[in-house]
Write an enzyme that holds these catalytic residues in place. Structure first.
Site, short mmCIF file in Angstrom:
data_model
loop_
_atom_site.label_atom_id
_atom_site.label_comp_id
_atom_site.label_asym_id
_atom_site.label_seq_id
_atom_site.Cartn_x
_atom_site.Cartn_y
_atom_site.Cartn_z
N THR A 167 3.11 28.98 -25.44
CA THR A 167 1.85 28.60 -24.57
C THR A 167 0.87 28.43 -25.32
O THR A 167 1.05 28.13 -26.58
CB THR A 167 1.63 29.86 -23.87
OG1 THR A 167 1.10 30.76 -24.72
CG2 THR A 167 2.58 30.26 -22.85
N ASP A 198 4.48 34.66 -17.92
CA ASP A 198 3.56 35.66 -18.15
C ASP A 198 1.97 34.74 -18.35
O ASP A 198 1.02 35.35 -17.94
CB ASP A 198 3.56 36.34 -19.66
CG ASP A 198 3.53 35.32 -20.96
OD1 ASP A 198 4.12 34.38 -20.85
OD2 ASP A 198 2.72 35.77 -21.77
N GLY A 218 4.80 33.73 -26.24
CA GLY A 218 5.99 34.21 -26.71
C GLY A 218 7.00 34.20 -25.61
O GLY A 218 7.12 33.48 -24.81
#
Lengths: 301, 301
Positions: A167, A198, A218
């Site tokens: 990200t 996420d 991650g």
């Protein structure tokens, strides 16, 4: 008060996978983008405005997995997602499943500003972007040759999981001691259509409150199942841990090599821990601490 | 080990808004559904299986805002969402934006079991439901006269915010001391298309780990901005607070009348706090503690 910021462009097993050209490009880009935020903060910019702008800069750069240069889903299309949270007000905005919104973080910010909702999925989210006249582009505008190649390798089962979950993100403490966090991503190479990671999930990949701001990167499902970003603040609040201790403890509670996070507190302390091989990152503070790195460093925050 | 379970059917300013018929129906239904779970647990059922089944029973009952009987979005359609988390394995599944999946919690469970993802949005999520042959229905199958009337009142700006944000949920501790949580909802009356609430967000409306399981209900955006469900566990873990103390503290940290939550720990302790006027709820344990309530009670867990 001393302002501070940090940005990341993803975490993973990145060091040995980098060509010299790619490494050079990343190493020139990270400090350049950090400096955009530093300039805004010196001029009195607010944490939320700076966090948004830093995420826009990272989205616009095709080196990173967000906006242009985002990874491709298993169907060969892009589905982008982002979130932003303002610690001072406790307000948040997030969006997912975007196919045409050029800067997902700008839509997340407008959800925060203009609605009573926090999280909006496409196609409803795209309708809002059009209503609010945010720039839209064809889905293949986001595609680069490098991401197409990575999907081909994924589909041929040759992918090595390097940086396919990354990200981008930013955390900012402004000169008034307010903090904000922003995270944006294209998700993971070869993801199922509709998969939400996420990055747009407040509490997983993004968090900000009156103590700290956090942006993670991650293996997204691990961040969701740990409530990672929320837990960094919980440790600071409930245990009184210094931010770097809390941030490292939360990452250490997750499986090995899950990724990394960037965090800042309202006193301008920056923490940039990761358990992967590396994390693209840069930082700057009003006290004159400036730097960037990809692999492990000694002496950085 | 002593098994325990709790269910909820929403929280809000519900007490004086209830007709006698509606109250009677709720008061008959809650203990009947709790007893389904109790029977499964006496027979050795696992926490995750029982949590899923309890949520299915609540979805199937048109009294509550989930599955049949779900509220309508501003466009007069249903968009359903759900999540489930297994504390023992730390695995989770969630889905949102569903228009035809009869039991959203069953799809969430299958996302947990069959994919590496946690959270999947429609239309991708609906494609998975079809691939996995989960029962699907036309969107208006979910509609009841009561919900249509509530939307009409909302659109006429006459709505009073009563129970329009509710969810259903279940938390379970099985005879082996494993816990699980499940939450399902139609969202809020008059929501924007694509709005995602706290129900499908792991850490906001749903959480389970090796200590506690939590399912929240109320003003969803507040639960997202507080990371409510995750924080209940954080307080138990980091402060060593008993579950009822932790659960009440987290709710008390939120704005007044945000809603309520149900929680259970691996020792079979149940907590059912709420800051709204009431919360539809029922509970049962292997130690013989059984009950149900709508308004405040003295003596219940």
């Amino acid at each position: 008060m001393v302002w501070a910021l940090a940005i990341h462009g993803g975490a993973g097993a990145i060091v040995e996978a980098l060509s010299d050209d790619h490494r050079n490009a990343v190493e020139q880009t990270l400090p350049r983008i950090a400096d955009v935020g530093a300039t805004m903060l010196r001029g009195g910019g607010s944490a939320i405005d700076v966090a948004e702008q830093l995420a826009v800069e990272l989205e616009e750069c095709e080196l990173f997995n967000a906006g242009r240069g985002a990874v491709l889903s298993v169907r060969g299309t892009h589905e982008l997602e982002a979130s932003i949270m303002d610690g001072d007000s406790g307000r948040a905005g997030a969006c997912c499943g975007l196919k045409t919104v050029r800067n997902p973080i700008r839509l997340a910010r407008q959800v925060l500003e203009r609605t009573d909702h926090v999280f909006v999925a496409a196609p409803g989210a795209e309708d809002l972007a059009k209503e609010w006249q945010l720039p839209c582009v064809p889905n293949d505008w986001f595609t680069t040759d490098r991401r197409r190649r990575q999907l081909d390798e994924f589909l041929a089962a040759e992918q090595d999981d390097r940086m396919h979950h990354a990200t981008v993100g930013a955390v900012v403490c402004d000169a008034e001691g307010r903090v904000a966090a922003a995270t944006s991503t294209g998700g993971m190479t070869g993801k199922l259509p509709g998969r939400i990671g996420d990055a747009p999930m407040i509490g997983a990949g993004t968090w900000a409150d009156t103590r700290v701001a956090v942006s993670g990167t991650g293996l997204g499902e691990r961040f969701i199942r740990a409530g990672t970003a929320r837990m960094v603040s919980a440790r600071v609040e409930l245990l009184g841990e210094p931010l770097p201790v809390a941030a490292a403890a939360v990452l250490d509670s997750m499986p090995p090599e899950s990724g990394g996070l960037i965090a800042v507190d309202t006193g301008g302390v920056v923490a940039l821990p990761f358990t992967s091989q590396g994390m693209y990152r840069a930082w700057a503070t009003g006290a004159g601490i400036v730097g960037h790195a990809i692999g492990p460093t000694i002496g950085g925050p």
